[in-house]
Design a protein around this motif. Structure first.
Motif, PDB file in Angstrom:
ATOM      1  N   ALA A  66       0.835  -1.206   0.000  1.00 31.89           N
ATOM      2  CA  ALA A  66       0.000   0.000   0.000  1.00 31.89           C
ATOM      3  C   ALA A  66       0.870   1.257   0.000  1.00 31.89           C
ATOM      4  N   GLU A  67       1.966   1.227   0.763  1.00 28.06           N
ATOM      5  CA  GLU A  67       2.848   2.384   0.822  1.00 28.06           C
ATOM      6  C   GLU A  67       3.535   2.631  -0.515  1.00 28.06           C
ATOM      7  N   ILE A  73       2.839   6.785  -7.691  1.00 29.87           N
ATOM      8  CA  ILE A  73       2.136   7.760  -8.531  1.00 29.87           C
ATOM      9  C   ILE A  73       2.706   9.173  -8.380  1.00 29.87           C
ATOM     10  N   LEU A  74       3.785   9.293  -7.581  1.00 30.99           N
ATOM     11  CA  LEU A  74       4.455  10.583  -7.440  1.00 30.99           C
ATOM     12  C   LEU A  74       5.545  10.714  -8.490  1.00 30.99           C
ATOM     13  N   LEU A 112      -4.381  -1.511  -9.567  1.00 25.21           N
ATOM     14  CA  LEU A 112      -4.808  -2.533  -8.613  1.00 25.21           C
ATOM     15  C   LEU A 112      -3.630  -3.479  -8.403  1.00 25.21           C
ATOM     16  N   THR A 113      -3.140  -3.598  -7.159  1.00 26.16           N
ATOM     17  CA  THR A 113      -1.927  -4.382  -6.927  1.00 26.16           C
ATOM     18  C   THR A 113      -1.975  -5.075  -5.572  1.00 26.16           C
ATOM     19  N   ARG A 114      -1.295  -6.224  -5.478  1.00 33.38           N
ATOM     20  CA  ARG A 114      -1.193  -6.962  -4.205  1.00 33.38           C
ATOM     21  C   ARG A 114       0.094  -7.765  -4.179  1.00 33.38           C
ATOM     22  N   GLN A 115       0.787  -7.721  -3.047  1.00 32.00           N
ATOM     23  CA  GLN A 115       1.989  -8.516  -2.844  1.00 32.00           C
ATOM     24  C   GLN A 115       1.643  -9.877  -2.254  1.00 32.00           C
ATOM     25  N   THR A 122      -4.258  -3.062  -3.020  1.00 33.45           N
ATOM     26  CA  THR A 122      -4.452  -1.617  -2.978  1.00 33.45           C
ATOM     27  C   THR A 122      -4.979  -1.146  -4.320  1.00 33.45           C
ATOM     28  N   ARG A 123      -5.970  -0.273  -4.277  1.00 33.60           N
ATOM     29  CA  ARG A 123      -6.537   0.298  -5.490  1.00 33.60           C
ATOM     30  C   ARG A 123      -6.302   1.808  -5.483  1.00 33.60           C
TER      31      ARG A 123
END
Length: 662
Positions: A66-67, A73-74, A112-115, A122-123
Motif C-alpha cells: 500500500a505504501e 504515482i508521485l 490494482l496491486t497486491r503482494q 491496494t486500489r
C-alpha cells in the motif's frame, strides 16, 4: 511584480506527458516494461479502439504494498535507482519514475496491486491528474493497470492521433518486440476482443518467433552466434529469400532493452549486400550483450536510444555474426538453404496422361552449354566438361531421352498401356541409377569413367531408389527450359537455372581478389564508344583488367578488346562491357568495392545460363552441386531466390492428403 513563476505539479506532469506519452503505444511500452522489471512471467495486454478508449495491462509480478502504491504515482519516484552513480549500471528497463504520474495526468487511471502474503490489495484511481483515491481492494497477486480515455483533458494532443487501426498496429509492434526481447515471459495481446499475439514463454527465442511470425518465417531462420571478449551476440535472421518492405520486423535488443540503432541496421544491410534487392529487408532478432558500463541509456525520455562506448566495435561484431549465419557451413545440405514457398496458390486441372517410352531415342543428345565456344571459355570448368562428355557418350549408348522437355516434345510412339509404361519407367530408373554423376570433388579424376564406376552402386540404387543420396538433391527434369525440378527425401525443389548459375559465377568472381582469369582472343574485337564512354573506359582501365577485360586504345574513341574473362562467351563480351559502362555512369560517389560488385554482378548475369537453354540431367546436377558449395546460395546477386522448396508436409496439404491416414 515578477513575471517568472513555478508551474504547479499538474501542469508539469502534462508537459512531461508530451515526452513520455506520445501515443497509446507509449503507454503500453511503459506499463509492460514495469511489469517485466517486477519479475512477471505472464503479461496480458488488452486494448479497445487502438488504445484511445481502453488499455489494460495485467501481470503476475511481485506487486506493491500500500505504501509503495502511494509513492509510485508521485513524480520521480522509483525503486530502480537511488543515486546518480546508479545510472552507470542500470539493469532495469525503467528508472526515471515518470511513467505512472504522467500517464495518470492525461487519462482516467486505475491501479490494482497486491503482494504475496497480504490479504488485501491496494486500489488507486486518478482522473486527469487530480487527487488520487486510494483504498483497499481484493485482487490477484501482481498488478493490473487500466487506462481509459487517453488525452481526454488534452484535446490538442488527442487530435493528432492516427486512426484506431494505425494506433493498434503500433501497440502490436511494441508487444511483438518486447516479447522477442524476453522469450521467458508468456505474452498475450487482445485487440478489440480478438487475440492477436500469444507467446509460449518457455525461454526459447525460436519458439517465440514461430508463435509471432508463423511457421514459414521460422523455417527460414538462421541462427546468429558470436562470443567476443566483451560482446556476445545471439538471435536469428531469415534467409535472404524471405524479405519485407521495411525494417518493421527487425528487432535490436541490447542487454534486454529494445533500441533503435543505425549502426546495427547498417551492419545487417552490408552483410546482405548483393543477396537481396534494394527494396527488401530480412527479419532479424539481434540480441547483444555488452558490459553495462559501456553504454548510456539516459539519452531519450522513451529510452529507445542509447550510446555505445565503441559503436564501430558493435558494427563489426554484428556484421561478422550475420555474415557467418548466412554463409552455409561446409556440411550444410542445399535443401537447408532453399527458400520456403509462401502461400502457394492451388490450381487443379484435368490433363490427359501421355506416356513416353523411356528406351526409344527421341532426338539428338543436347550439346554441352557453349561447347562450340571452348576458345571463349564455357560456363563450367574443363574437368566438368570432360565429365559431361563422358556422360553424354554413355547416354548415346543407352539411347534414352536427356530431359523432360525432350521427352515431351520429341518424337514418340502412341500412348502405351499402363503396365507397359510402368515397366518402361522402371527401366529408365535403373539406367539413371547407373549413370548417376559423381560429386564435383571427384569428377576431375573420374570424368571419363563416370558411367562405369556408378554402375556398381548399392542395391537400392539399382532398384531406382535415389532419394537417400547422402542428402544430395537429385534433378529430375526441366520446366519451360527455365526451372530445374529436383528432389530429395525431404521434398521437392524448383531451381531457377539462370539465377543459380549467376550466383555461382558471382561468388567465384568475387573470391578472385587478384583479378578474374582471362583468356586471349584469337581475333581481337574493335569497340567504338562515344566521348563519355571512352573517357570512362580510359579512367577505369584497372577496373576492367581486374574483371578480366583487357582494352587497349586503338584510335580515337576506339579500343581493342584482347582478353575476356574465362567464363564469358566472346559473343557477349561487348554487351557486358557496355553494360558495365552504364553502371559506372549511373553510380555516383561510390566506393571502388561497390563499383566492382556491380560490375561482377553484370558479368555473372550475362555469362550465366539463360532461361530457355535445354540442360541434360548431368548439367543440372553440376549446377546443384556447385550451388551447394558456393558461399551464398540463397539468391542471385540481384536478390531473386535461386531455389524454392516444397516439403513433404506441404505437398500432402496441397493434395489434401492430411487427416486421412494414407
Amino acid at each position: 511584480m515578477s513575471t517568472i513563476h513555478v508551474l504547479d505539479d499538474n501542469t508539469i506532469n502534462k508537459i512531461a506527458a508530451g515526452e513520455v506519452v506520445e501515443r497509446p503505444a507509449s503507454v503500453i511500452k511503459e506499463l509492460v516494461e514495469n511489469a517485466m522489471d517486477a519479475g512477471a512471467t505472464r503479461i496480458e495486454v488488452e486494448i479497445m479502439a487502438g488504445g484511445t478508449s481502453f488499455m489494460r495491462v495485467t501481470d503476475n509480478g511481485r506487486g506493491m504494498s500500500a505504501e509503495d502504491a502511494r509513492l509510485a504515482i508521485l513524480r520521480h519516484a522509483t525503486s530502480k535507482i537511488q543515486a546518480v552513480s546508479d545510472l552507470n549500471t542500470i539493469g532495469t528497463l525503467g528508472f526515471r519514475g515518470e511513467a505512472l504520474p504522467t500517464i495518470a495526468s492525461v487519462s482516467r487511471f486505475s491501479l490494482l496491486t497486491r503482494q504475496e502474503g497480504e490479504d488485501f490489495g491496494t486500489r488507486v484511481d486518478i482522473c486527469g491528474g487530480q487527487e488520487p483515491d486510494i483504498r483497499e481492494a481484493g485482487c490477484n497477486l501482481g498488478t493490473t493497470i487500466k487506462v481509459e480515455d487517453l488525452f481526454f483533458n488534452t484535446p490538442a494532443r488527442k487530435k493528432f492521433l492516427k486512426t484506431t487501426h494505425t494506433e493498434g498496429g503500433k501497440i502490436n509492434d511494441f508487444i511483438v518486440k518486447l516479447a522477442l526481447s524476453r522469450p521467458d515471459i508468456a505474452f498475450q495481446f487482445i485487440n478489440n476482443n480478438k487475440v492477436s499475439v500469444v507467446t509460449p514463454g518457455n525461454g526459447n527465442l525460436f519458439d517465440a518467433i514461430r508463435a509471432i511470425y508463423g511457421a514459414k518465417a521460422a523455417d527460414s531462420l538462421l541462427a546468429l552466434s558470436l562470443d567476443g571478449e566483451e560482446i556476445h551476440i545471439s538471435g536469428y535472421i531469415t534467409k535472404p529469400s524471405m524479405l519485407k518492405s521495411s525494417r518493421a520486423w527487425q528487432t535490436y535488443i541490447v542487454n534486454s532493452r529494445i533500441i533503435q540503432n543505425r549502426a546495427i541496421a547498417k551492419a545487417i544491410d552490408n552483410a546482405y549486400k548483393s543477396l537481396i534487392p534494394k527494396s527488401g529487408f530480412p527479419l532479424a532478432v539481434v540480441n547483444i550483450e555488452v558490459p553495462q558500463r559501456t553504454i548510456d541509456v539516459n539519452v531519450h525520455p522513451q529510452k529507445s536510444e542509447l550510446k555505445f562506448e565503441d559503436e564501430s566495435r558493435v558494427f563489426k561484431a554484428v556484421y561478422k555474426a550475420v555474415l557467418d549465419a548466412i554463409r552455409p557451413a561446409a556440411d550444410r545440405a542445399l535443401g537447408e538453404v532453399a527458400a520456403v514457398v509462401e502461400r502457394p496458390e492451388h490450381h487443379y486441372t484435368m490433363e490427359p496422361m501421355r506416356f513416353v517410352p523411356a528406351t526409344e531415342p527421341l532426338s539428338p543428345v543436347p550439346s554441352w552449354p557453349r561447347a562450340g565456344k571452348a576458345a571463349a571459355g564455357g560456363s563450367f570448368s574443363h574437368a566438368s566438361a570432360a565429365a559431361g562428355q563422358a556422360f553424354e557418350d554413355s547416354v548415346r549408348l543407352q539411347q534414352t531421352p536427356q530431359t523432360i522437355y525432350e521427352a515431351v516434345h520429341g518424337k514418340a510412339r502412341p500412348a502405351m498401356e499402363f503396365h507397359e509404361a510402368q515397366a518402361a519407367l522402371q527401366q529408365e530408373r535403373r539406367q539413371e541409377a547407373a549413370l548417376q554423376p559423381v560429386s564435383p570433388a571427384r569428377e576431375s579424376k573420374q570424368g571419363a569413367q563416370a558411367a562405369k564406376s556408378l554402375t556398381a552402386q548399392d542395391p537400392c540404387r539399382e532398384s531406382g531408389v535415389l532419394l537417400e543420396n547422402d542428402g544430395n538433391i537429385i534433378p529430375i527434369g526441366q520446366v519451360d527450359l527455365t526451372y530445374i525440378i529436383a528432389q530429395d527425401a525431404k521434398g521437392l525443389y524448383i531451381i531457377d537455372q539462370h539465377a543459380a548459375h549467376e550466383r555461382i559465377l558471382f561468388d567465384k568472381f568475387s573470391s578472385m581478389a587478384e583479378g578474374i582469369p582471362s583468356q586471349q582472343l584469337l581475333v581481337h574485337q574493335i569497340l567504338s564508344f562515344d566521348a563519355g564512354e571512352a573517357a570512362l573506359v580510359e579512367a577505369n582501365q584497372d577496373l576492367f583488367a581486374s574483371l578480366g577485360f583487357h582494352l587497349e586504345p586503338s584510335g580515337e574513341r576506339e579500343f581493342r578488346l584482347t582478353e575476356v574473362p574465362a567464363d564469358v562467351p566472346v559473343s557477349e563480351a561487348e554487351d557486358i562491357v557496355r553494360e558495365i559502362l552504364t553502371n559506372l555512369h549511373d553510380m555516383h560517389r561510390t566506393t571502388a568495392k561497390e563499383i566492382r560488385q556491380a560490375c561482377l554482378a553484370t558479368t555473372a548475369c550475362r555469362a550465366a545460363i539463360k532461361a530457355g537453354e535445354e540442360l541434360s540431367l548431368r548439367q543440372m546436377q553440376i549446377i546443384l552441386d556447385e550451388l551447394a558449395h558456393t558461399p551464398f546460395p540463397y539468391t542471385c546477386p540481384h536478390g531473386r531466390p535461386t531455389i524454392l522448396k516444397f516439403s513433404n508436409d506441404e505437398l500432402a496439404k496441397m493434395f489434401k492428403r492430411t487427416g486421412f491416414g494414407f
